[in-house]
Every structure is written in C-alpha cells, then in structure tokens.
Scaffold this motif. Sequence first.
Motif, PDB file in Angstrom:
ATOM      1  N   GLY A 150       0.597  -1.239  -0.189  1.00 45.10           N
ATOM      2  CA  GLY A 150      -0.121   0.231  -0.118  1.00 45.10           C
ATOM      3  C   GLY A 150       1.001   1.443   0.241  1.00 45.10           C
ATOM      4  N   GLU A 151       1.812   1.177   0.709  1.00 47.30           N
ATOM      5  CA  GLU A 151       2.718   2.322   0.973  1.00 47.30           C
ATOM      6  C   GLU A 151       3.396   2.604  -0.378  1.00 47.30           C
ATOM      7  OE1 GLU A 151       4.392   5.940   2.361  1.00 47.30           O
ATOM      8  OE2 GLU A 151       2.867   4.666   3.284  1.00 47.30           O
ATOM      9  N   VAL A 152       4.161   1.686  -0.921  1.00 44.47           N
ATOM     10  CA  VAL A 152       5.015   1.599  -2.292  1.00 44.47           C
ATOM     11  C   VAL A 152       3.716   2.258  -3.474  1.00 44.47           C
ATOM     12  CG1 VAL A 152       5.998   0.332  -4.127  1.00 44.47           C
ATOM     13  CG2 VAL A 152       6.390   0.114  -1.454  1.00 44.47           C
ATOM     14  N   ALA A 153       2.675   1.693  -3.647  1.00 43.85           N
ATOM     15  CA  ALA A 153       1.869   2.061  -4.475  1.00 43.85           C
ATOM     16  C   ALA A 153       1.502   3.669  -4.367  1.00 43.85           C
ATOM     17  CB  ALA A 153       0.535   1.171  -4.486  1.00 43.85           C
ATOM     18  N   TYR A 154       1.186   3.889  -3.072  1.00 44.33           N
ATOM     19  CA  TYR A 154       0.773   5.413  -2.918  1.00 44.33           C
ATOM     20  C   TYR A 154       1.920   6.222  -3.331  1.00 44.33           C
ATOM     21  CZ  TYR A 154       0.020   9.684  -0.427  1.00 44.33           C
ATOM     22  OH  TYR A 154      -0.097  10.947  -0.215  1.00 44.33           O
ATOM     23  N   CYS A 155       3.162   5.926  -2.777  1.00 49.19           N
ATOM     24  CA  CYS A 155       4.311   6.744  -3.090  1.00 49.19           C
ATOM     25  C   CYS A 155       4.596   6.754  -4.598  1.00 49.19           C
ATOM     26  CB  CYS A 155       5.484   6.237  -2.391  1.00 49.19           C
ATOM     27  SG  CYS A 155       5.311   6.672  -0.685  1.00 49.19           S
ATOM     28  N   SER A 156       4.661   5.532  -5.095  1.00 46.99           N
ATOM     29  CA  SER A 156       4.786   5.482  -6.809  1.00 46.99           C
ATOM     30  C   SER A 156       4.029   6.631  -7.482  1.00 46.99           C
ATOM     31  CB  SER A 156       4.538   3.997  -7.212  1.00 46.99           C
ATOM     32  OG  SER A 156       5.001   4.056  -8.592  1.00 46.99           O
ATOM     33  N   ARG A 157       2.769   6.550  -7.189  1.00 48.74           N
ATOM     34  CA  ARG A 157       1.786   7.516  -7.732  1.00 48.74           C
ATOM     35  C   ARG A 157       2.018   8.932  -7.676  1.00 48.74           C
ATOM     36  NH1 ARG A 157      -2.042   3.843  -5.835  1.00 48.74           N
ATOM     37  NH2 ARG A 157      -2.539   5.239  -4.157  1.00 48.74           N
ATOM     38  N   ASN A 158       2.428   9.208  -6.146  1.00 53.62           N
ATOM     39  CA  ASN A 158       2.504  10.574  -5.864  1.00 53.62           C
ATOM     40  C   ASN A 158       4.035  11.340  -5.924  1.00 53.62           C
ATOM     41  OD1 ASN A 158      -0.363  11.525  -5.025  1.00 53.62           O
ATOM     42  ND2 ASN A 158      -0.168   9.439  -4.212  1.00 53.62           N
ATOM     43  N   PHE A 159       5.156  10.406  -6.263  1.00 50.89           N
ATOM     44  CA  PHE A 159       6.314  11.286  -6.316  1.00 50.89           C
ATOM     45  C   PHE A 159       6.982  10.733  -7.452  1.00 50.89           C
ATOM     46  CE2 PHE A 159       4.749  10.751  -2.029  1.00 50.89           C
ATOM     47  CZ  PHE A 159       5.108  12.108  -1.515  1.00 50.89           C
ATOM     48  N   ASP A 160       8.103  11.497  -7.925  1.00 49.00           N
ATOM     49  CA  ASP A 160       8.722  11.177  -9.095  1.00 49.00           C
ATOM     50  C   ASP A 160       9.606   9.876  -9.051  1.00 49.00           C
ATOM     51  OD1 ASP A 160       7.990  13.565 -10.372  1.00 49.00           O
ATOM     52  OD2 ASP A 160       9.632  14.640  -9.398  1.00 49.00           O
ATOM     53  N   LEU A 179      10.347  -9.178   3.286  1.00 49.60           N
ATOM     54  CA  LEU A 179       9.357  -9.458   2.481  1.00 49.60           C
ATOM     55  C   LEU A 179       9.046  -7.806   1.513  1.00 49.60           C
ATOM     56  CD1 LEU A 179       6.561 -10.111   5.349  1.00 49.60           C
ATOM     57  CD2 LEU A 179       7.926 -11.736   3.616  1.00 49.60           C
ATOM     58  N   THR A 180      10.061  -7.104   1.480  1.00 45.80           N
ATOM     59  CA  THR A 180       9.889  -5.830   0.522  1.00 45.80           C
ATOM     60  C   THR A 180       9.798  -6.148  -0.922  1.00 45.80           C
ATOM     61  OG1 THR A 180      11.260  -4.559   2.224  1.00 45.80           O
ATOM     62  CG2 THR A 180      11.053  -3.732  -0.098  1.00 45.80           C
ATOM     63  N   MET A 181      10.520  -7.192  -1.272  1.00 49.43           N
ATOM     64  CA  MET A 181      10.484  -7.588  -2.725  1.00 49.43           C
ATOM     65  C   MET A 181       9.146  -7.752  -3.137  1.00 49.43           C
ATOM     66  SD  MET A 181      12.739  -6.811  -5.304  1.00 49.43           S
ATOM     67  CE  MET A 181      14.394  -7.208  -4.639  1.00 49.43           C
ATOM     68  N   GLU A 182       8.519  -8.702  -2.362  1.00 47.37           N
ATOM     69  CA  GLU A 182       7.200  -9.302  -2.442  1.00 47.37           C
ATOM     70  C   GLU A 182       6.060  -7.958  -2.398  1.00 47.37           C
ATOM     71  OE1 GLU A 182       4.196 -12.909  -1.047  1.00 47.37           O
ATOM     72  OE2 GLU A 182       6.095 -12.737  -0.045  1.00 47.37           O
ATOM     73  N   GLY A 183       6.387  -7.295  -1.605  1.00 41.97           N
ATOM     74  CA  GLY A 183       5.488  -6.074  -1.153  1.00 41.97           C
ATOM     75  C   GLY A 183       5.315  -5.178  -2.532  1.00 41.97           C
ATOM     76  N   VAL A 184       6.656  -5.130  -2.984  1.00 42.47           N
ATOM     77  CA  VAL A 184       6.777  -4.099  -4.218  1.00 42.47           C
ATOM     78  C   VAL A 184       5.839  -4.929  -5.392  1.00 42.47           C
ATOM     79  CG1 VAL A 184       8.421  -3.082  -5.851  1.00 42.47           C
ATOM     80  CG2 VAL A 184       8.748  -2.988  -3.658  1.00 42.47           C
ATOM     81  N   ALA A 185       6.174  -6.121  -5.615  1.00 37.35           N
ATOM     82  CA  ALA A 185       5.474  -6.810  -6.441  1.00 37.35           C
ATOM     83  C   ALA A 185       3.791  -6.861  -6.491  1.00 37.35           C
ATOM     84  CB  ALA A 185       5.818  -8.347  -6.528  1.00 37.35           C
ATOM     85  N   ARG A 186       3.716  -6.779  -5.205  1.00 38.76           N
ATOM     86  CA  ARG A 186       2.199  -6.781  -4.901  1.00 38.76           C
ATOM     87  C   ARG A 186       1.722  -5.360  -5.087  1.00 38.76           C
ATOM     88  NH1 ARG A 186      -0.534  -9.403   0.374  1.00 38.76           N
ATOM     89  NH2 ARG A 186       0.636 -11.308  -0.272  1.00 38.76           N
ATOM     90  N   ALA A 187       2.417  -4.189  -5.043  1.00 27.89           N
ATOM     91  CA  ALA A 187       2.030  -2.862  -5.306  1.00 27.89           C
ATOM     92  C   ALA A 187       1.815  -2.716  -6.851  1.00 27.89           C
ATOM     93  CB  ALA A 187       3.140  -1.936  -4.794  1.00 27.89           C
ATOM     94  N   PHE A 188       2.471  -3.315  -7.720  1.00 32.62           N
ATOM     95  CA  PHE A 188       2.296  -3.229  -8.916  1.00 32.62           C
ATOM     96  C   PHE A 188       1.547  -4.322  -9.666  1.00 32.62           C
ATOM     97  CE2 PHE A 188       6.114  -0.430  -8.057  1.00 32.62           C
ATOM     98  CZ  PHE A 188       5.563   0.494  -8.664  1.00 32.62           C
ATOM     99  N   LYS A 189       0.888  -5.223  -8.757  1.00 31.26           N
ATOM    100  CA  LYS A 189       0.099  -6.558  -9.295  1.00 31.26           C
ATOM    101  C   LYS A 189       0.941  -7.108 -10.380  1.00 31.26           C
ATOM    102  CE  LYS A 189      -4.310  -4.346  -8.661  1.00 31.26           C
ATOM    103  NZ  LYS A 189      -3.629  -3.305  -7.720  1.00 31.26           N
ATOM    104  N   ARG A 190       2.182  -7.417  -9.632  1.00 31.79           N
ATOM    105  CA  ARG A 190       3.107  -8.182 -10.571  1.00 31.79           C
ATOM    106  C   ARG A 190       3.433  -9.525  -9.813  1.00 31.79           C
ATOM    107  NH1 ARG A 190       6.298  -4.760 -14.141  1.00 31.79           N
ATOM    108  NH2 ARG A 190       4.692  -3.022 -14.520  1.00 31.79           N
ATOM    109  N   ARG A 191       3.971 -10.590 -10.356  1.00 31.41           N
ATOM    110  CA  ARG A 191       4.318 -11.804  -9.729  1.00 31.41           C
ATOM    111  C   ARG A 191       5.859 -11.777  -9.646  1.00 31.41           C
ATOM    112  NH1 ARG A 191       5.647 -16.193 -13.315  1.00 31.41           N
ATOM    113  NH2 ARG A 191       5.924 -15.584 -15.235  1.00 31.41           N
ATOM    114  N   LEU A 192       6.476 -12.413  -8.730  1.00 34.55           N
ATOM    115  CA  LEU A 192       7.601 -12.613  -8.355  1.00 34.55           C
ATOM    116  C   LEU A 192       8.287 -13.831  -9.430  1.00 34.55           C
ATOM    117  CD1 LEU A 192       8.325 -12.575  -4.636  1.00 34.55           C
ATOM    118  CD2 LEU A 192       9.046 -10.816  -6.275  1.00 34.55           C
TER     119      LEU A 192
END
Length: 243
Positions: free
Chosen positions: A54-64, A79-92
């Motif tokens: 959630g935080e990565v998705a929000y920040c990605s949308r709102n900051f350069d 868990l960061t890599m999996e969390g980032v993947a989830r933020a972009f709805k991608r699989r690992l």
Amino acid sequence: MRERSCALVVVGNEILSGKVQDSNAYFAARELRKIGVALSRIATIPDELDLIAGEVAYCSRNFDFVITSGGVGPTHDDLTMEGVARAFKRRLVMNPVLEALVREHFRERSLDAGLRMAQVPEGAVLNDAGDIRFPTVQIENVYVLPGIPQLFEAKLRGLSSRFATDPYFMRAIYLSANEGAIAEHLNECMRNFPELMLGSYPRIGDPDYRVKLTLESKNAEYLERAFRHLMRLLPADAVVKTE
C-alpha cells in the motif's frame, strides 16, 4: 527550474521497535538535497506485505521516484520485494543474473534461502551498483535498496546521477536573538519572497548563537535578493555570522 520529488519507504520491525537506529533516512535526505531532489515523504512501516504494498503504491503514484530501505535479505521477514511486486500487481520471478550471483555467493547449505534474493517483480530491471556486487532492482519508478547502512549508502551514491536535477542554493544566518524577536521579520520576508524556502532552527545551550536561519532556492539570484532583504530587516546587533 527542474523539480524532482522522492519518497523513502523504510521497512523493518526492528526500526519501529527501537532495536536498530535508522540512519538511512538521514543519509538519503542529505544526499538527495545535494543533487537537487526534494525528499518529500519518509514512511517507516513494519514487515507486513499489505502495508508495504500500500505504501509503495501510494508513493509511486505521488512522487517522481521511490526508494525503499530494508527487507531484501534471505530470511522469513524479508518481504519488501514481494510487497513491491504486490504494489504493481506483478508476480515474483527468478532473475537469471541475480540467481547466478546468489549461487556464486551462497554456500550449498544456505542456497535455498539465498535464492529468495534472486526473485524480483516481473518486468523489473537491474541497475549497476558500482562496487557492490548485487545490482539494484528497479520496478517502474521504485528502487529497492538494502537496509544495511554501508550498502544503502553505496547504492544510493551509485544511483545519484540518474536522480540529479537542478541544485538548491542556500544561505545561512546565525542570530543571538530568539525566535520571538525575529518572527515578524521572517513573516515580512516571506510576504515579499513567497517562493523562498525559509527555515528557523532554535539552538538551546549554545553560547555562539540562539537561532540558525536557512534560506534556500533553486534560483540563485532570487535567493540573494531574499537574503539581502532579510538582512536589512534583522537587527544588526543580533547577527552573529552569515554563510
């Protein structure tokens, strides 16, 4: 003047519990400022997938661009890599370059755990990390960095050329007066120079000065005009020194 904004997402229960003192946010703020980037948000969150995503998705949308710190090792709580993947709805997926590095680096008994570090969000790219063997993973505008300060600092320095934009210029004024005595002068300066970034920082117990003022702008000429204007407003006997 070119502006670029950045958010830093610090991941780790150890930071929130006080077991480890975070230094990466302070380092990032200073280094990014040097290259003209505004660090506009710092979020420290626990090792929880949904919160990371959630935080990565929000920040990605709102900051350069976004930098993450921590949670990229071989253990269960990384868990960061999996969390980032989830933020972009991608699989690992297993990255072959990282897999080769892991197989070279890890002993057979710890290889299975190490291979977690070779899994990246689908579509991610690798950026050279200078002297660091493991490259930096990038997915869209998010850069995933380790939490170990020595590695974080080296990797951020390695990326600085791609983040750099027009620099900030700064002047400083040191005063023997307290904030209450100069508040109206600061307000008057801001009324005349609304684009100025003006900071006031009290200092308790310092025999040399009581307040440090910082004036910043990406326009050097604008900064100098604001500086001269404020110097005319301030009581001359209260100015200890300028920089």
